[in-house]
Design an enzyme around this catalytic site. Structure first.
Site: not given
Length: 377
Positions: A126, A206, A255, A257, A361
């Site tokens: 991040d 991020d 995010h 992912d 992450c």
């Protein structure tokens, strides 16, 4: 111990070999050589702040919660799983580095805001974005994560001394002007694209809002990433890279992912609960990519679960184009990967989820084999 480039050998009389850069990673799948794995030590729960408004509708009494330390037994269990994961990577021949734990239990004040406490250094993905030999400290939108970069400074300075590029994006103010007043995710504002959580007061993003496919980098504006931040990164990287904005049907995106997960050239997981809202699916398929629906996690509850996405199963780490690290209980995903010709390394990781994420992450690629390429026509 200082980080140094690996020595290269050459035959007598040959021209000196060029040392491989200490930091070199262009995509999510080339064979992994060195990685940072996060730590749960020193972690705390952040207090409510404007950047968290997407998860707490107006009138929700939990909008008043304050920060608090995690129970020590939760930290210890998560750290045991992180340590076991790091050891398994080392057994696979990967060099593993760990951040210095920073205690996040104390509050802090800047000229623009106050935070009851910080968060953690569990998720380096991040905080830092690696593109080629560049390490970029990103301008995060959550006030409780403002100083999180400090846990990685020793490592980043070592990488810089060994030849990596190091840059910090403009440090944000995170003032009241940064956030949309009274932001909510009530049904009236279901379409995130028409009602973003952040203003364009300053560049914010991020690193985990981006996924790398060589010269093509994909990102989505989300609750911690605005278009100003995307524009800043696009201009900084220059014409060598194509930074694409991708939009998905997602009530509170954060995010990319667990939404778009490249596995190897020509193959990516997508989230059937968050379909493409634009023509980017065509961009992939017309370039010969196969997009495969992921399967939801067996570890978590319904989509409203706040601690972790019910798609945490897709937050995997590719060790190479043929091998993925998957959470031990995620048998449906393991079966899917094996049907795609991908071997699976299973590790228990459920205790880590509440600290911010899973394998993707909680890692940061520092060096992968391979060079910068284009994977799209």
């Amino acid at each position: 111990m200082p980080v140094r480039p690996s020595p290269q050998t050459a035959s007598p009389g040959a021209a000196p070999a060029t040392a491989r850069p200490t930091v070199a990673s262009y995509n999510e799948w080339d064979p992994l050589e060195e990685v940072i794995v996060g730590t749960a030590r020193g972690a705390a729960r952040v207090a409510f702040e404007p950047a968290l408004a997407a998860y707490y509708p107006l009138g929700d009494p939990e909008r008043n919660f304050g920060g608090a330390p995690f129970p020590q037994e939760d930290i210890d269990r998560a750290e045991r799983q992180l340590d076991a994961f790091a050891l398994r990577l080392e057994k696979e021949g990967v060099t593993v580095r760990r951040p210095e734990p920073v205690m996040h239990h104390e509050g802090y004040t800047t000229p623009d805001f106050a935070a009851a406490n910080g968060h953690a250094q569990t998720c380096p993905r991040d905080v830092l974005l690696v593109i080629g030999d560049r390490i970029i400290e990103v301008p995060m939108a959550q006030r409780g994560r403002f100083f999180e970069y400090r846990a990685y400074r020793r490592l980043v300075k070592e990488y810089f001394a060994a030849g990596a590029q190091w840059v910090a994006a403009p440090r944000p103010q995170l003032a009241e002007e940064t956030y949309v007043p009274g932001y909510t995710t009530e049904d009236t504002y279901y379409d995130f694209a028409d009602h973003p959580a952040l203003t364009e007061f300053e560049p914010l993003f991020d690193a985990a809002s981006f996924t790398r496919c060589g010269r093509d980098i994909f990102c989505q504006p989300d609750v911690v990433t605005n278009r100003f931040g995307i524009d800043w990164l696009r201009r900084y990287l220059g014409p060598e890279f194509n930074v694409h904005i991708v939009q998905f049907s997602d009530r509170y995106p954060q995010h990319i992912d667990t939404t778009l997960v490249p596995l190897r050239p020509g193959l990516a997981l997508t989230n059937p609960e968050r379909p493409f809202k634009d023509d980017m699916a065509d961009f992939f398929t017309e370039s010969g990519w196969r997009l495969v629906d992921a399967v939801p996690s067996v570890r978590t509850g319904p989509p409203s679960t706040r601690d972790v996405s019910n798609w945490i199963s897709t937050n995997i780490l590719m060790l190479n184009p043929e091998t993925a690290v998957v959470e031990a209980a995620e048998e449906p995903l393991t079966d899917l990967f094996r049907s795609l010709g991908i071997d699976v390394i299973e590790c228990e990781f459920d205790a880590v989820f509440r600290f911010g994420g899973s394998f993707h992450c909680c890692t940061l690629d520092i060096r992968r084999q391979g060079e910068l390429q284009s994977y799209f026509g």
